[in-house]
Design a protein around this motif. Structure first.
Motif, mmCIF file in Angstrom:
data_model
loop_
_atom_site.group_PDB
_atom_site.id
_atom_site.type_symbol
_atom_site.label_atom_id
_atom_site.label_comp_id
_atom_site.label_asym_id
_atom_site.label_seq_id
_atom_site.Cartn_x
_atom_site.Cartn_y
_atom_site.Cartn_z
ATOM 1 N N GLN A 96 0.754 -1.263 -0.094
ATOM 2 C CA GLN A 96 0.025 -0.083 0.042
ATOM 3 C C GLN A 96 1.045 1.277 0.112
ATOM 4 N N LEU A 97 1.849 1.411 1.007
ATOM 5 C CA LEU A 97 2.839 2.475 0.814
ATOM 6 C C LEU A 97 3.467 2.604 -0.509
ATOM 7 N N ALA A 133 2.629 -12.006 -22.846
ATOM 8 C CA ALA A 133 3.202 -11.489 -21.558
ATOM 9 C C ALA A 133 1.854 -11.237 -20.917
ATOM 10 N N ASN A 134 1.828 -11.031 -19.523
ATOM 11 C CA ASN A 134 0.804 -10.799 -18.479
ATOM 12 C C ASN A 134 0.712 -9.294 -17.942
ATOM 13 N N LYS A 135 -0.355 -8.885 -17.898
ATOM 14 C CA LYS A 135 -0.273 -7.523 -17.341
ATOM 15 C C LYS A 135 0.034 -7.502 -16.077
ATOM 16 N N ALA A 136 0.941 -6.726 -15.589
ATOM 17 C CA ALA A 136 1.243 -6.527 -14.103
ATOM 18 C C ALA A 136 0.287 -5.860 -13.105
ATOM 19 N N GLY A 137 0.299 -6.230 -12.050
ATOM 20 C CA GLY A 137 -0.902 -5.584 -11.224
ATOM 21 C C GLY A 137 -0.167 -4.080 -10.714
ATOM 22 N N SER A 138 -0.919 -3.768 -9.683
ATOM 23 C CA SER A 138 -0.393 -2.279 -9.279
ATOM 24 C C SER A 138 0.782 -2.043 -8.148
ATOM 25 N N GLY A 139 1.117 -3.167 -7.518
ATOM 26 C CA GLY A 139 1.930 -3.178 -6.346
ATOM 27 C C GLY A 139 3.316 -3.864 -6.791
ATOM 28 N N PRO A 140 4.223 -3.925 -5.985
ATOM 29 C CA PRO A 140 5.775 -4.078 -6.410
ATOM 30 C C PRO A 140 5.979 -5.533 -6.451
ATOM 31 N N ASP A 196 -4.377 -8.129 -3.610
ATOM 32 C CA ASP A 196 -5.135 -7.623 -4.673
ATOM 33 C C ASP A 196 -6.319 -6.690 -4.375
ATOM 34 N N SER A 197 -6.387 -6.036 -3.266
ATOM 35 C CA SER A 197 -7.092 -4.876 -2.790
ATOM 36 C C SER A 197 -6.726 -3.636 -3.403
#
Length: 543
Positions: A156-157, A491-498, A509-510
């Motif tokens: 989150q940070l 390739a697969n789309k990356a999520g939002s976090g590191p 996944d939130s």
């Protein structure tokens, strides 16, 4: 290094159109701050495959719609690793890939090594003391529930601060000659790197050719395992590790027969009986203790991130030893055991020079206990290893040659001519698929992995030290276009976090999805005080 000027009149026109159609009107000169100077995008040159230049061009074409001018800078892989990945030499922006190495199934690599203050792999040079303290603390949380909560908070940070962001997760391909080789097994869930058991140690020759020829590129700087940073997997064919990552992501016994924590800071390891070095000498706990204490004493930069909690090693008996830690380390089994190796004490204990600069080839001491032994290296041409027949997991063929062909076209031609038996990594996965469809003698498999491409930015300098600018750049990162045009869908789309979303046990996944939106990115910049001149060029906020 070749520098490619990407800014064009066409791109600037597109930027102006995007500006006038979406966000505000052109500012007057007195409303504008200093012009944002041209920025560089560094990426792996063609020796590491074409997708990095293609991806960088795609990203640049979108970012120029923000009013930026970008220069593309391809850098040879080993130079990139030494100067940017671990050398602190990132100038502006880098588009990079990190592989699905075994230790990277643990969140420490993603949350601590790449993002905590002062860490050698923190190429983006971001430093947040609160984040770093928590990233450090989670490594010693042996309570899994507490650690999962800390790792979620770190994501989150990280998301809120946007020091760097992922773009895609790799789909690794493997292509081989099925007339010559059988029992070629996928190493899923990680890519077919040299740190894995498969495909290397289970392949079987189907004819008289008993040397496996692998088409790759030149990334080895040294066969000194204490100093090598780019080709650590290849060197660990020779210098065996205590553990390896199994198909379920857990650590399987390898040179170590077993291990257990006898208290919070003491890991007791029992070596496999009957192991020998390539010169015939037995492998003992004394060799392992010598190696670990030497590593702790010397602190090789290539190993620093994995040994930071280690204090010492002590022998218990001929095959058993203890690793003493400065503090509990919940990640060590995953990050350390598949990486740390055993040196032959009798060849290293009396060396008096700079151990990191030791020329092990010149001195004839490229000797480990791994499944292959060193035979020959002709730089930019070939690396040749021989099968160590005394190894308990020895391959059923006689040796492994890595042909340093470099360019994808050369590897493709070598596969078709029969010069190369196996290809991974450098040849684009889509090209492997096409070749297998067109040639009955070639077989292909593709696997999802947690290997990741990402955007690094230099957080120590303007404009990247401005959160709004980083957020705008992230918002205008077109992941879908990179997947379809640079990876041809592989390739697969990356999520939002590191942390890669393939690591579902750790991924948060939130986190909200960051959708590609140029207009929203420009609005972020406008809200932060940035402006555009009549040519559509981006300016800093006025003083």
């Amino acid at each position: 290094m070749r520098n490619i000027r990407f800014g064009t009149a066409k791109a600037m026109f597109a930027a102006t159109v995007a500006f006038t159609s979406g966000v505000g009107t052109s500012a007057t000169a007195q409303d504008l701050g200093e012009l944002v100077a041209p920025l560089s995008i560094s990426y792996y040159a063609a020796d590491f495959g074409p997708r990095f230049e293609q991806s960088s061009r795609i990203l640049a074409s979108e970012w120029e719609k923000l009013g930026l001018e970008l220069n593309l800078e391809p850098i040879q892989f080993s130079t990139f690793v030494s100067t940017i990945n671990v050398g602190g030499g990132l100038e502006d922006i880098a588009f990079v890939s990190v592989g699905s190495d075994p230790d990277r199934v643990d969140p420490t690599y993603w949350t601590y090594d790449q993002s905590a203050c002062g860490q050698r792999r923190n190429a983006s040079k971001w430093c947040d003391e609160t984040y770093s303290a928590l990233a450090d603390a989670q490594r010693s949380m042996v309570d899994q529930t507490k650690r999962e909560a800390a790792v979620k908070e770190l994501q989150q940070l990280h998301f809120e601060s946007t020091p760097w962001w992922p773009v895609t997760h790799n789909v690794f391909g493997m292509l081989w000659n099925n007339d010559k080789w059988g029992n070629v097994l996928s190493p899923s869930p990680v890519n077919p790197a040299e740190t894995q058991v498969n495909p290397w140690l289970n392949m079987k020759p189907l004819g008289d050719d008993r040397i496996l020829d692998w088409g790759y590129f030149e990334d080895v700087n040294t066969y000194n395992p204490l100093a090598e940073e780019g080709a650590v997997g290849w060197v660990r064919f020779i210098f065996d590790t205590f553990g390896k990552i199994d198909s379920d992501g857990s650590v399987m016994p390898w040179a170590a027969e077993s291990w257990e924590f006898i208290d919070d800071t003491t890991l007791r390891i029992k070596l496999r009986a009957g192991m020998t070095f390539h010169d015939g000498k037995p492998v003992t706990a004394d060799d392992a203790v010598f190696t670990l204490n030497k590593v702790i004493d010397v602190q090789p930069p290539s190993m620093a991130a994995r040994i930071v909690t280690l204090d010492s090693a002590e022998m218990v008996d001929d095959l058993t030893f203890d690793i003493k830690m400065k503090m509990p380390d919940a990640s060590f089994v995953t990050t350390g055991l598949p990486f740390l190796f055993i040196l032959p004490k009798h060849l290293w204990e009396n060396y008096e020079g700079d151990i990191l600069a030791r020329d092990v080839i010149e001195e004839g001491v490229v000797i480990g206990s791994g499944p292959f032994s060193f035979k020959e290296w002709r730089r930019n041409e070939v690396h040749e290893l021989e099968t160590h027949k005394a190894h308990w997991a020895a391959a059923e063929y006689d040796g492994l040659r890595r042909l340093s062909l470099g360019q994808p076209d050369a590897i493709r031609s070598a596969l078709l001519s029969g010069q190369v038996d196996l290809a991974t990594g450098i040849l684009p996965t889509a090209a492997m698929d096409d070749l297998a469809r067109q040639n009955e003698s070639l077989s292909f498999v593709d696997e999802n992995s947690h290997g990741t491409t990402m955007v690094w930015v230099n957080n120590e300098k303007a404009p990247f030290n401005d959160l709004a600018f980083r957020q705008a750049l992230r918002q205008s990162t077109n992941k879908d276009r990179v997947i379809m045009e640079a990876h041809l869908g592989f390739a697969n789309k990356a999520g939002s976090g590191p942390i890669p979303n393939q690591l579902s046990a750790w991924y948060d996944d939130s986190l909200p999805e960051v959708t590609f939106d140029i207009e929203a990115a420009r609005q972020i910049l406008a809200d932060a005080g940035y402006g555009w001149d009549k040519q559509g060029r981006l300016h800093y906020p006025a003083d």
